[in-house]
Each structure stands twice: as structure tokens, then as C-alpha cells.
Motif scaffolding. Structure first.
Motif, short mmCIF file in Angstrom:
data_model
loop_
_atom_site.label_atom_id
_atom_site.label_comp_id
_atom_site.label_asym_id
_atom_site.label_seq_id
_atom_site.Cartn_x
_atom_site.Cartn_y
_atom_site.Cartn_z
N UNK A 39 0.84 -1.20 0.00
CA UNK A 39 0.00 0.00 0.00
C UNK A 39 0.87 1.24 0.00
N UNK A 40 0.53 2.20 -0.82
CA UNK A 40 1.20 3.50 -0.90
C UNK A 40 2.71 3.36 -1.05
N UNK A 41 3.12 2.40 -1.84
CA UNK A 41 4.54 2.20 -2.12
C UNK A 41 5.31 1.47 -1.05
N UNK B 17 -0.05 1.91 11.57
CA UNK B 17 1.23 1.70 12.24
C UNK B 17 2.42 1.92 11.31
N UNK B 18 2.17 1.85 10.01
CA UNK B 18 3.25 1.99 9.04
C UNK B 18 3.19 3.31 8.27
N UNK B 19 2.46 4.28 8.82
CA UNK B 19 2.44 5.63 8.25
C UNK B 19 1.75 5.75 6.91
N UNK B 20 0.80 4.88 6.62
CA UNK B 20 0.08 4.92 5.35
C UNK B 20 -1.18 5.77 5.53
N UNK B 21 -1.36 6.76 4.64
CA UNK B 21 -2.50 7.67 4.71
C UNK B 21 -3.81 6.92 4.50
N UNK B 22 -4.69 6.98 5.49
CA UNK B 22 -5.96 6.27 5.38
C UNK B 22 -7.11 7.16 4.93
N UNK B 23 -7.01 8.44 5.20
CA UNK B 23 -8.15 9.33 4.99
C UNK B 23 -7.80 10.47 4.06
N UNK B 24 -8.81 10.95 3.34
CA UNK B 24 -8.66 12.07 2.42
C UNK B 24 -9.19 13.35 3.07
N UNK B 25 -8.52 14.44 2.84
CA UNK B 25 -8.98 15.78 3.21
C UNK B 25 -9.56 15.84 4.62
N UNK C 157 -1.92 -8.98 0.29
CA UNK C 157 -2.98 -8.02 -0.01
C UNK C 157 -2.39 -6.80 -0.72
N UNK C 158 -3.12 -6.28 -1.70
CA UNK C 158 -2.79 -5.02 -2.37
C UNK C 158 -3.92 -4.05 -2.10
N UNK C 159 -3.57 -2.81 -1.73
CA UNK C 159 -4.56 -1.81 -1.35
C UNK C 159 -4.42 -0.58 -2.24
N UNK C 160 -5.56 -0.06 -2.73
CA UNK C 160 -5.60 1.15 -3.55
C UNK C 160 -6.58 2.13 -2.92
N UNK D 50 -7.43 7.83 -8.55
CA UNK D 50 -6.60 7.10 -7.61
C UNK D 50 -5.71 8.08 -6.85
N UNK D 51 -5.69 7.98 -5.53
CA UNK D 51 -4.83 8.79 -4.68
C UNK D 51 -3.49 8.09 -4.51
N UNK D 52 -3.53 6.80 -4.21
CA UNK D 52 -2.32 5.99 -4.17
C UNK D 52 -2.67 4.54 -4.48
#
Length: 112
Positions: free
Chosen positions: A6-8, A25-33, A91-94, A106-108
Motif C-alpha cells: 500500500x502507498x509504495x 502503524x506503518x504511516x500509510x495515509x488512510x483518509x482524504x482531506x 494483499x494489495x490496497x488502492x 486514484x490517490x495511491x
């Protein structure tokens, strides 16, 4: 150990780990704006954490199905909320745009 892309980032986790927790826990952005401030903090009621999940996760629970049955979400899309997803395999997350993550841009992606 299952891998979450997820997110690279590629994150290994224990099977049956909560996807939302692993991402946070791994600093991946979950929310928009504004959803970064206004969200349910993981109790499963708001739906702002909707993402496309590809891979082995637990079946959607009643909260996920119920929330996706109300606009702007739809039970016919392949978006899932992160909260109820337990990682069962790779798992792959977009993430998509829009306050609810239901947009078409797509945001990430898993790769970045």
C-alpha cells in the motif's frame, strides 16, 4: 507471513492482523482531506476509510455491508472499509479520492 502492499510500502504482518491497524502503524495515509479529522476512529460507522482491496482478507462483516449500502457508497462496488478486514494472505490496497474514498481518481496504489 502475509504481505500488505500500500502507498509504495510492503509490510509483513501476522495472519489475521487488522488491516487498518497495520496501515496506520506503518504511516500509510488512510483518509482524504477533512476525513483526516472527522472519522469514526475505527469503529466502523463512517466509511471514510473505503479502499479497493485485492487479495486474501476476511469476508465483509455486517457493519461493512451495512455502511456500503448507504450513499455515497454502494454494495455493488469493490470498495471495502479497512476496519473489518483481517489480513489472511498477501494483499494489495488502492485508495481513491473523495471524502469517503469513493471517487474515481486514484490517490495511491500498492506501488505508490
Amino acid at each position: 507471513m502475509p504481505k500488505v502492499l500500500a502507498q509504495g510500502k510492503t509490510v509483513e504482518c501476522v495472519s489475521k492482523s487488522n488491516l487498518r491497524t497495520i496501515l496506520l502503524q506503518n504511516g500509510i495515509d488512510l483518509y482524504n482531506d477533512g476525513a483526516k479529522v472527522i472519522n469514526c476512529r475505527g469503529i466502523g460507522s463512517c466509511g471514510t476509510c473505503a479502499v479497493k482491496v485485492e487479495g486474501k482478507v476476511s469476508a465483509a462483516n455486517w457493519r461493512d455491508r451495512a455502511r456500503r449500502s448507504f450513499p455515497p457508497h454502494s454494495p455493488t462496488t469493490d470498495l471495502r472499509k479497512k476496519l473489518p478486514n483481517l489480513v489472511l494472505g498477501d494483499v494489495k490496497v488502492t485508495k481513491f479520492d473523495g471524502f469517503w474514498g469513493q471517487g474515481s481518481r486514484i490517490v495511491w496504489t500498492p506501488k505508490g
